[in-house]
Design a protein around this motif. Structure first.
Motif, PDB file in Angstrom:
ATOM      1  N   ARG A 207     -13.604 -11.222   3.314  1.00  0.00           N
ATOM      2  CA  ARG A 207     -13.815 -10.313   2.192  1.00  0.00           C
ATOM      3  C   ARG A 207     -12.673  -9.339   1.910  1.00  0.00           C
ATOM      4  NH1 ARG A 207     -18.219 -11.683  -0.950  1.00  0.00           N
ATOM      5  NH2 ARG A 207     -19.843 -12.447   0.413  1.00  0.00           N
ATOM      6  N   LEU A 208     -11.880  -9.020   2.932  1.00  0.00           N
ATOM      7  CA  LEU A 208     -10.880  -7.961   2.779  1.00  0.00           C
ATOM      8  C   LEU A 208      -9.462  -8.507   2.867  1.00  0.00           C
ATOM      9  CD1 LEU A 208     -12.549  -5.295   5.077  1.00  0.00           C
ATOM     10  CD2 LEU A 208     -12.777  -5.544   2.608  1.00  0.00           C
ATOM     11  N   SER A 209      -8.563  -7.824   2.193  1.00  0.00           N
ATOM     12  CA  SER A 209      -7.150  -8.170   2.238  1.00  0.00           C
ATOM     13  C   SER A 209      -6.566  -7.780   3.583  1.00  0.00           C
ATOM     14  CB  SER A 209      -6.402  -7.433   1.132  1.00  0.00           C
ATOM     15  OG  SER A 209      -5.018  -7.527   1.320  1.00  0.00           O
ATOM     16  N   ILE A 210      -5.610  -8.536   4.028  1.00  0.00           N
ATOM     17  CA  ILE A 210      -4.909  -8.218   5.270  1.00  0.00           C
ATOM     18  C   ILE A 210      -4.083  -6.941   5.118  1.00  0.00           C
ATOM     19  CG2 ILE A 210      -2.849  -9.567   4.766  1.00  0.00           C
ATOM     20  CD1 ILE A 210      -2.955 -10.460   7.742  1.00  0.00           C
ATOM     21  N   LEU A 211      -3.856  -6.522   3.894  1.00  0.00           N
ATOM     22  CA  LEU A 211      -3.063  -5.327   3.623  1.00  0.00           C
ATOM     23  C   LEU A 211      -3.855  -4.026   3.756  1.00  0.00           C
ATOM     24  CD1 LEU A 211      -1.087  -6.670   0.546  1.00  0.00           C
ATOM     25  CD2 LEU A 211      -0.364  -6.602   2.942  1.00  0.00           C
ATOM     26  N   VAL A 212      -5.167  -4.132   3.971  1.00  0.00           N
ATOM     27  CA  VAL A 212      -5.992  -2.940   4.151  1.00  0.00           C
ATOM     28  C   VAL A 212      -5.727  -2.382   5.542  1.00  0.00           C
ATOM     29  CG1 VAL A 212      -8.345  -2.072   4.307  1.00  0.00           C
ATOM     30  CG2 VAL A 212      -7.763  -3.753   2.570  1.00  0.00           C
ATOM     31  N   ASN A 213      -5.273  -1.144   5.609  1.00  0.00           N
ATOM     32  CA  ASN A 213      -4.892  -0.532   6.885  1.00  0.00           C
ATOM     33  C   ASN A 213      -6.060   0.067   7.659  1.00  0.00           C
ATOM     34  OD1 ASN A 213      -2.101  -1.063   6.754  1.00  0.00           O
ATOM     35  ND2 ASN A 213      -1.879   0.589   5.270  1.00  0.00           N
ATOM     36  N   SER A 214      -7.066   0.573   6.949  1.00  0.00           N
ATOM     37  CA  SER A 214      -8.189   1.203   7.636  1.00  0.00           C
ATOM     38  C   SER A 214      -9.459   1.051   6.806  1.00  0.00           C
ATOM     39  CB  SER A 214      -7.903   2.685   7.891  1.00  0.00           C
ATOM     40  OG  SER A 214      -7.970   3.405   6.682  1.00  0.00           O
TER      41      SER A 214
ATOM     42  N   ASP B 284     -11.295   3.287   5.744  1.00  0.00           N
ATOM     43  CA  ASP B 284     -11.325   4.298   4.693  1.00  0.00           C
ATOM     44  C   ASP B 284     -10.768   3.770   3.368  1.00  0.00           C
ATOM     45  OD1 ASP B 284     -12.426   6.173   6.420  1.00  0.00           O
ATOM     46  OD2 ASP B 284     -10.448   6.903   7.052  1.00  0.00           O
ATOM     47  N   GLU B 285      -9.940   2.750   3.422  1.00  0.00           N
ATOM     48  CA  GLU B 285      -9.342   2.174   2.218  1.00  0.00           C
ATOM     49  C   GLU B 285     -10.225   1.095   1.573  1.00  0.00           C
ATOM     50  OE1 GLU B 285      -5.414   0.755   3.036  1.00  0.00           O
ATOM     51  OE2 GLU B 285      -4.827   2.613   4.010  1.00  0.00           O
ATOM     52  N   VAL B 286     -11.310   0.727   2.221  1.00  0.00           N
ATOM     53  CA  VAL B 286     -12.195  -0.317   1.705  1.00  0.00           C
ATOM     54  C   VAL B 286     -13.111   0.290   0.649  1.00  0.00           C
ATOM     55  CG1 VAL B 286     -13.994  -1.983   2.313  1.00  0.00           C
ATOM     56  CG2 VAL B 286     -12.104  -1.543   3.893  1.00  0.00           C
ATOM     57  N   SER B 287     -13.194  -0.358  -0.495  1.00  0.00           N
ATOM     58  CA  SER B 287     -14.019   0.167  -1.585  1.00  0.00           C
ATOM     59  C   SER B 287     -15.505   0.078  -1.229  1.00  0.00           C
ATOM     60  CB  SER B 287     -13.753  -0.613  -2.869  1.00  0.00           C
ATOM     61  OG  SER B 287     -14.315  -1.907  -2.780  1.00  0.00           O
ATOM     62  N   LYS B 288     -16.302   0.904  -1.906  1.00  0.00           N
ATOM     63  CA  LYS B 288     -17.747   0.881  -1.680  1.00  0.00           C
ATOM     64  C   LYS B 288     -18.339  -0.467  -2.059  1.00  0.00           C
ATOM     65  CE  LYS B 288     -18.743   5.750  -1.894  1.00  0.00           C
ATOM     66  NZ  LYS B 288     -19.598   6.796  -2.428  1.00  0.00           N
ATOM     67  N   VAL B 289     -17.795  -1.104  -3.074  1.00  0.00           N
ATOM     68  CA  VAL B 289     -18.283  -2.420  -3.494  1.00  0.00           C
ATOM     69  C   VAL B 289     -18.089  -3.428  -2.363  1.00  0.00           C
ATOM     70  CG1 VAL B 289     -17.894  -4.334  -5.105  1.00  0.00           C
ATOM     71  CG2 VAL B 289     -17.890  -1.976  -5.946  1.00  0.00           C
ATOM     72  N   ASP B 290     -16.892  -3.440  -1.772  1.00  0.00           N
ATOM     73  CA  ASP B 290     -16.629  -4.356  -0.666  1.00  0.00           C
ATOM     74  C   ASP B 290     -17.486  -4.026   0.550  1.00  0.00           C
ATOM     75  OD1 ASP B 290     -14.778  -5.926  -2.025  1.00  0.00           O
ATOM     76  OD2 ASP B 290     -13.094  -4.666  -1.425  1.00  0.00           O
ATOM     77  N   ARG B 291     -17.663  -2.753   0.830  1.00  0.00           N
ATOM     78  CA  ARG B 291     -18.511  -2.350   1.961  1.00  0.00           C
ATOM     79  C   ARG B 291     -19.940  -2.842   1.757  1.00  0.00           C
ATOM     80  NH1 ARG B 291     -16.904   3.699   3.938  1.00  0.00           N
ATOM     81  NH2 ARG B 291     -14.659   3.452   3.757  1.00  0.00           N
ATOM     82  N   ASN B 292     -20.450  -2.684   0.542  1.00  0.00           N
ATOM     83  CA  ASN B 292     -21.815  -3.128   0.258  1.00  0.00           C
ATOM     84  C   ASN B 292     -21.951  -4.646   0.366  1.00  0.00           C
ATOM     85  OD1 ASN B 292     -22.853  -0.552  -0.112  1.00  0.00           O
ATOM     86  ND2 ASN B 292     -22.383  -0.554  -2.298  1.00  0.00           N
ATOM     87  N   MET B 293     -20.945  -5.386  -0.077  1.00  0.00           N
ATOM     88  CA  MET B 293     -20.995  -6.844   0.038  1.00  0.00           C
ATOM     89  C   MET B 293     -21.016  -7.275   1.501  1.00  0.00           C
ATOM     90  SD  MET B 293     -18.678  -8.238  -3.204  1.00  0.00           S
ATOM     91  CE  MET B 293     -17.409  -8.701  -2.127  1.00  0.00           C
TER      92      MET B 293
END
Length: 73
Positions: A44-51, A53-62
């Motif tokens: 679900r997440l890009s490898i470029l996400v460092n932490s 905290d940078e993950v959007s609420k939409v992605d967190r909910n998914m």
């Protein structure tokens, strides 16, 4: 992960215990749960996400909805 996929296909959920003070999974299915989180995160997440905290609420909910399909707490 194969066993988890088979249980998921059968409509079964895996029970995971979570320590309410630390938020850490424990018990016989804790390793399976943590492995599942890693797989879902990589899907679900890009490898470029460092932490987190940078993950959007939409992605967190998914991700959370994916977890709830296979696990109970």
């Amino acid at each position: 992960m194969k066993r988890l996929a088979l249980r998921h296909a059968a409509g079964e959920k895996t029970r995971v215990d979570i320590d309410i003070n630390t938020g850490v999974a424990f018990g016989p299915k804790a390793d399976e749960f943590m492995t599942y989180l890693g797989v879902v995160s990589r899907e679900r997440l890009s490898i470029l996400v460092n932490s987190w905290d940078e993950v959007s609420k939409v992605d967190r909910n998914m991700i959370w909805e994916d977890v709830l399909v296979s696990f109970t707490f």
